[in-house]
Write a protein that holds these residues in place. Sequence first.
Motif, PDB file in Angstrom:
ATOM      1  N   PHE A   1       0.849  -1.186   0.000  1.00 40.71           N
ATOM      2  CA  PHE A   1       0.000   0.000   0.000  1.00 40.71           C
ATOM      3  C   PHE A   1       0.887   1.239   0.000  1.00 40.71           C
ATOM      4  O   PHE A   1       2.000   1.219   0.537  1.00 40.71           O
ATOM      5  CB  PHE A   1      -0.900   0.034   1.239  1.00 40.71           C
ATOM      6  N   ALA A   2       0.396   2.312  -0.588  1.00 42.15           N
ATOM      7  CA  ALA A   2       1.146   3.566  -0.579  1.00 42.15           C
ATOM      8  C   ALA A   2       1.282   4.062   0.856  1.00 42.15           C
ATOM      9  O   ALA A   2       0.360   3.912   1.659  1.00 42.15           O
ATOM     10  CB  ALA A   2       0.433   4.604  -1.424  1.00 42.15           C
ATOM     11  N   GLU A   3       2.424   4.623   1.163  1.00 44.33           N
ATOM     12  CA  GLU A   3       2.666   5.092   2.530  1.00 44.33           C
ATOM     13  C   GLU A   3       2.241   6.529   2.748  1.00 44.33           C
ATOM     14  O   GLU A   3       2.092   6.962   3.887  1.00 44.33           O
ATOM     15  CB  GLU A   3       4.148   4.918   2.875  1.00 44.33           C
ATOM     16  N   ASP A   4       2.063   7.276   1.679  1.00 47.81           N
ATOM     17  CA  ASP A   4       1.655   8.670   1.838  1.00 47.81           C
ATOM     18  C   ASP A   4       0.938   9.154   0.579  1.00 47.81           C
ATOM     19  O   ASP A   4       1.006   8.525  -0.478  1.00 47.81           O
ATOM     20  CB  ASP A   4       2.868   9.566   2.146  1.00 47.81           C
ATOM     21  N   MET A   5       0.256  10.268   0.722  1.00 47.66           N
ATOM     22  CA  MET A   5      -0.525  10.825  -0.379  1.00 47.66           C
ATOM     23  C   MET A   5       0.386  11.280  -1.525  1.00 47.66           C
ATOM     24  O   MET A   5       0.032  11.134  -2.694  1.00 47.66           O
ATOM     25  CB  MET A   5      -1.381  11.991   0.124  1.00 47.66           C
ATOM     26  N   THR A   6       1.545  11.801  -1.200  1.00 45.15           N
ATOM     27  CA  THR A   6       2.453  12.310  -2.234  1.00 45.15           C
ATOM     28  C   THR A   6       2.841  11.221  -3.223  1.00 45.15           C
ATOM     29  O   THR A   6       2.849  11.450  -4.439  1.00 45.15           O
ATOM     30  CB  THR A   6       3.721  12.927  -1.589  1.00 45.15           C
ATOM     31  N   SER A   7       3.142  10.033  -2.724  1.00 43.19           N
ATOM     32  CA  SER A   7       3.539   8.953  -3.640  1.00 43.19           C
ATOM     33  C   SER A   7       2.378   8.534  -4.542  1.00 43.19           C
ATOM     34  O   SER A   7       2.580   8.263  -5.731  1.00 43.19           O
ATOM     35  CB  SER A   7       4.102   7.763  -2.868  1.00 43.19           C
ATOM     36  N   ILE A   8       1.178   8.505  -4.007  1.00 47.71           N
ATOM     37  CA  ILE A   8       0.000   8.166  -4.824  1.00 47.71           C
ATOM     38  C   ILE A   8      -0.202   9.229  -5.902  1.00 47.71           C
ATOM     39  O   ILE A   8      -0.383   8.925  -7.076  1.00 47.71           O
ATOM     40  CB  ILE A   8      -1.268   8.051  -3.953  1.00 47.71           C
ATOM     41  N   VAL A   9      -0.175  10.489  -5.484  1.00 47.16           N
ATOM     42  CA  VAL A   9      -0.408  11.598  -6.409  1.00 47.16           C
ATOM     43  C   VAL A   9       0.646  11.619  -7.510  1.00 47.16           C
ATOM     44  O   VAL A   9       0.325  11.774  -8.691  1.00 47.16           O
ATOM     45  CB  VAL A   9      -0.446  12.946  -5.650  1.00 47.16           C
ATOM     46  N   ASN A  10       1.902  11.449  -7.150  1.00 46.15           N
ATOM     47  CA  ASN A  10       2.968  11.474  -8.146  1.00 46.15           C
ATOM     48  C   ASN A  10       2.856  10.333  -9.145  1.00 46.15           C
ATOM     49  O   ASN A  10       3.064  10.519 -10.347  1.00 46.15           O
ATOM     50  CB  ASN A  10       4.338  11.453  -7.470  1.00 46.15           C
ATOM     51  N   GLU A  11       2.512   9.138  -8.668  1.00 41.21           N
ATOM     52  CA  GLU A  11       2.364   8.004  -9.574  1.00 41.21           C
ATOM     53  C   GLU A  11       1.213   8.243 -10.553  1.00 41.21           C
ATOM     54  O   GLU A  11       1.369   8.073 -11.762  1.00 41.21           O
ATOM     55  CB  GLU A  11       2.116   6.711  -8.794  1.00 41.21           C
ATOM     56  N   ILE A  12       0.076   8.652 -10.036  1.00 42.49           N
ATOM     57  CA  ILE A  12      -1.096   8.872 -10.886  1.00 42.49           C
ATOM     58  C   ILE A  12      -0.814   9.982 -11.893  1.00 42.49           C
ATOM     59  O   ILE A  12      -1.105   9.842 -13.090  1.00 42.49           O
ATOM     60  CB  ILE A  12      -2.341   9.197 -10.033  1.00 42.49           C
ATOM     61  N   THR A  13      -0.232  11.065 -11.429  1.00 39.85           N
ATOM     62  CA  THR A  13       0.058  12.194 -12.319  1.00 39.85           C
ATOM     63  C   THR A  13       0.996  11.776 -13.439  1.00 39.85           C
ATOM     64  O   THR A  13       0.748  12.080 -14.611  1.00 39.85           O
ATOM     65  CB  THR A  13       0.667  13.368 -11.522  1.00 39.85           C
ATOM     66  N   SER A  14       2.062  11.074 -13.103  1.00 43.58           N
ATOM     67  CA  SER A  14       3.036  10.704 -14.138  1.00 43.58           C
ATOM     68  C   SER A  14       2.440   9.754 -15.174  1.00 43.58           C
ATOM     69  O   SER A  14       2.739   9.857 -16.361  1.00 43.58           O
ATOM     70  CB  SER A  14       4.291  10.101 -13.508  1.00 43.58           C
TER      71      SER A  14
END
Length: 163
Positions: free
Chosen positions: A60-73
């Motif tokens: 699971f993602a550990e923080d919102m930043t990693s989720i957001v960056n993956e989705i954005t890229s």
Amino acid sequence: MEKLIACAHKRPDAVCRLICFPWAGSGTSQLAQWGHHFSDSIEVSCIRFPGRETRLDEPFAEDMTSIVNEITSVLLKELKEKPFAFFGHSFGSYVCFAVALNLKKKYGLEPVQLFISGAHAPHSEAVLPLKSIPVSNATDEELTAGLKNLGGIPSHLLQFEDV
């Protein structure tokens, strides 16, 4: 892209894309099926979070930043091609809001519409008590006190250490 995005009904000639962000415990099956209910002018896709469905072996993602960056890229190229809208439910609403903010700040891209369900606005007074609960490096006592202040857990349950 296929590991992150599920699109049950591809419509390459669609005028607009609707990207759906599911709730925390969900996968893509329900929201991705919305493509059946829209005209050919809208292509519906759904975000697949790590730790779910075909990404079950990922942590699971550990923080919102990693989720957001993956989705954005992953989405960036497609989102530049044609108008898009976001729909998020519960946890997914917070993720889609964060992705929308990131896209606007870094790339000047904005969804034509942002649909939110099952969540309060980030500036809402209903969210403020949640922000007061210490999460990082909090002791059990601090977390318990924060949850008790929210009033969502009966006090008789909070007396048990195993809960």
